[in-house]
Design an enzyme around this catalytic site. Structure first.
Site, PDB file in Angstrom:
ATOM      1  N   ASP A  48       0.701  -1.139   0.142  1.00 19.79           N
ATOM      2  CA  ASP A  48      -0.210   0.005  -0.036  1.00 19.79           C
ATOM      3  C   ASP A  48       1.040   1.117   0.001  1.00 19.79           C
ATOM      4  OD1 ASP A  48      -2.875  -0.510   0.311  1.00 19.79           O
ATOM      5  OD2 ASP A  48      -1.913  -1.883   1.790  1.00 19.79           O
ATOM      6  N   ARG A  87       0.738  -1.533   7.244  1.00 20.90           N
ATOM      7  CA  ARG A  87       1.207  -0.291   6.635  1.00 20.90           C
ATOM      8  C   ARG A  87       2.054   0.683   7.692  1.00 20.90           C
ATOM      9  NH1 ARG A  87      -3.217   3.128   3.279  1.00 20.90           N
ATOM     10  NH2 ARG A  87      -1.163   3.723   2.833  1.00 20.90           N
ATOM     11  N   ARG A 115      -9.962   2.776  10.784  1.00 15.46           N
ATOM     12  CA  ARG A 115      -8.456   2.955  10.833  1.00 15.46           C
ATOM     13  C   ARG A 115      -8.025   4.061  11.850  1.00 15.46           C
ATOM     14  NH1 ARG A 115      -6.213   1.569   5.718  1.00 15.46           N
ATOM     15  NH2 ARG A 115      -7.352  -0.359   5.230  1.00 15.46           N
ATOM     16  N   HIS A 131     -12.538   6.026   4.612  1.00 12.93           N
ATOM     17  CA  HIS A 131     -11.799   6.993   5.045  1.00 12.93           C
ATOM     18  C   HIS A 131     -12.694   8.334   5.017  1.00 12.93           C
ATOM     19  CE1 HIS A 131      -7.445   5.386   4.286  1.00 12.93           C
ATOM     20  NE2 HIS A 131      -7.520   5.085   5.374  1.00 12.93           N
ATOM     21  N   CYS A 168      -5.029  10.163  -1.817  1.00  7.76           N
ATOM     22  CA  CYS A 168      -4.333   8.868  -1.245  1.00  7.76           C
ATOM     23  C   CYS A 168      -2.761   9.022  -1.758  1.00  7.76           C
ATOM     24  CB  CYS A 168      -4.819   7.566  -1.293  1.00  7.76           C
ATOM     25  SG  CYS A 168      -6.396   7.448  -0.854  1.00  7.76           S
TER      26      CYS A 168
HETATM   27  N1  GLY Z   1      -5.544  -0.240   0.102  1.00  2.48           N
HETATM   28  C1  GLY Z   1      -5.602   0.935   0.903  1.00  2.48           C
HETATM   29  C2  GLY Z   1      -5.771   0.649   2.497  1.00  2.48           C
HETATM   30  O1  GLY Z   1      -6.508  -0.107   2.726  1.00  2.48           O
HETATM   31  O2  GLY Z   1      -5.240   1.400   3.353  1.00  2.48           O
END
Ligand code: GLY
Length: 259
Positions: free
Chosen positions: A60, A85, A130, A160, A247
């Site tokens: 990512d 990430r 997130r 998001h 993004c």
């Molecule tokens: N694929 C982008 C994310 O899930 O953060």
């Protein structure tokens, strides 16, 4: 001058995290070509594009926005909500450290930059899968003393906050009212997307221009109707990785350089 930090499309992008999107084959060569066109568009609109060192093993990593929130006074390094990430952050920190003092969101806080929408001195934080309350409080502790108002908005229908709303200008949002309640933005004026174009809620500002996805032509017309200069790029392959236009860059003013 605006700086736009970007990061190459990694060859592992097919292994990206997906939350709301079904997994679909990604054409890597096409994704790379679209990303190059996206960078060229940012450059054509006046940003200086700087690529952070590539991270081929981090699927990512092209979605650099999620690793930091940059305002004039400081860059706040994120602690992304998806643990896969978190290794993306260090190289971005090294790049940002040339432009801003650095602060960090720390455990148990988690926050993705895609959940942080700034419109002038107002900052809206999406509480999503997130981004959690602990990180919200940490960001408030950093930004409120600098003169920013930081408010939270629940995000349930999409990945998001910036999947649902972005700033086309300091005083104008573009948003999808099916995914976010416009009343949460405290009276800032807004333009609704065309209902058939959910990707249209994510636009990138570069100086006085806006970049929207080619998948949202009617939303583009609505923004042009507000007097905005709008350009479009095709980012359909990155969209399969659940990434939108914002993004793929971190855009900030070079003029705020403090050291
Ligand atoms: N694929 C982008 C994310 O899930 O953060």
């Amino acid at each position: 001058m605006n700086i736009a930090l970007t990061r190459a499309v990694p060859p592992t992008i097919a292994d990206c995290v997906l939350t709301h999107c079904p997994r679909a084959p990604i054409d890597l060569d096409r994704a790379i070509a679209q990303h190059v066109e996206y960078e060229a568009m940012l450059g054509a609109l006046g940003a200086r594009v700087e690529r952070v060192e590539a991270a081929p093993d981090l699927p990512d990593s092209v979605f650099i926005e999620d690793t930091a929130v940059v305002v004039d006074e400081v860059a706040v390094l994120m602690r992304p909500g998806a643990s896969s990430r978190r290794p993306e952050v260090d190289a971005v920190a090294a790049a940002l450290g040339r432009y801003r003092p650095l602060q960090s969101i720390v455990a148990p806080g988690t926050m993705d930059g895609g959940d942080v929408l700034r419109a002038g001195r107002r900052v809206f934080v999406g509480l999503s899968l997130r981004t959690n309350h602990d990180a919200l409080r940490q960001l408030q502790a950093i930004l409120v003393p600098l003169g920013y108002a930081v408010d939270d908005i629940p995000v349930e229908q999409c990945l998001h906050l910036k999947s649902a709303a972005t700033a086309a200008a300091d005083d104008l949002l573009v948003l999808n009212p099916a995914w976010v309640d416009p009343a949460r933005f405290g009276g800032i004026e807004w333009v609704a997307i065309d209902p058939g174009e959910p990707s249209g809620a994510n636009v990138v500002r570069v100086r006085d221009s806006v970049v929207c996805p080619t998948s949202a032509p009617r939303t583009r017309e609505r923004l042009e109707g507000r007097g905005l200069t709008v350009r479009a790029v095709d980012a359909s392959e990155l969209a399969k990785a659940e990434g939108a236009l914002t993004c793929a860059s971190l855009i900030f003013s070079q003029s705020a350089v403090t050291r």
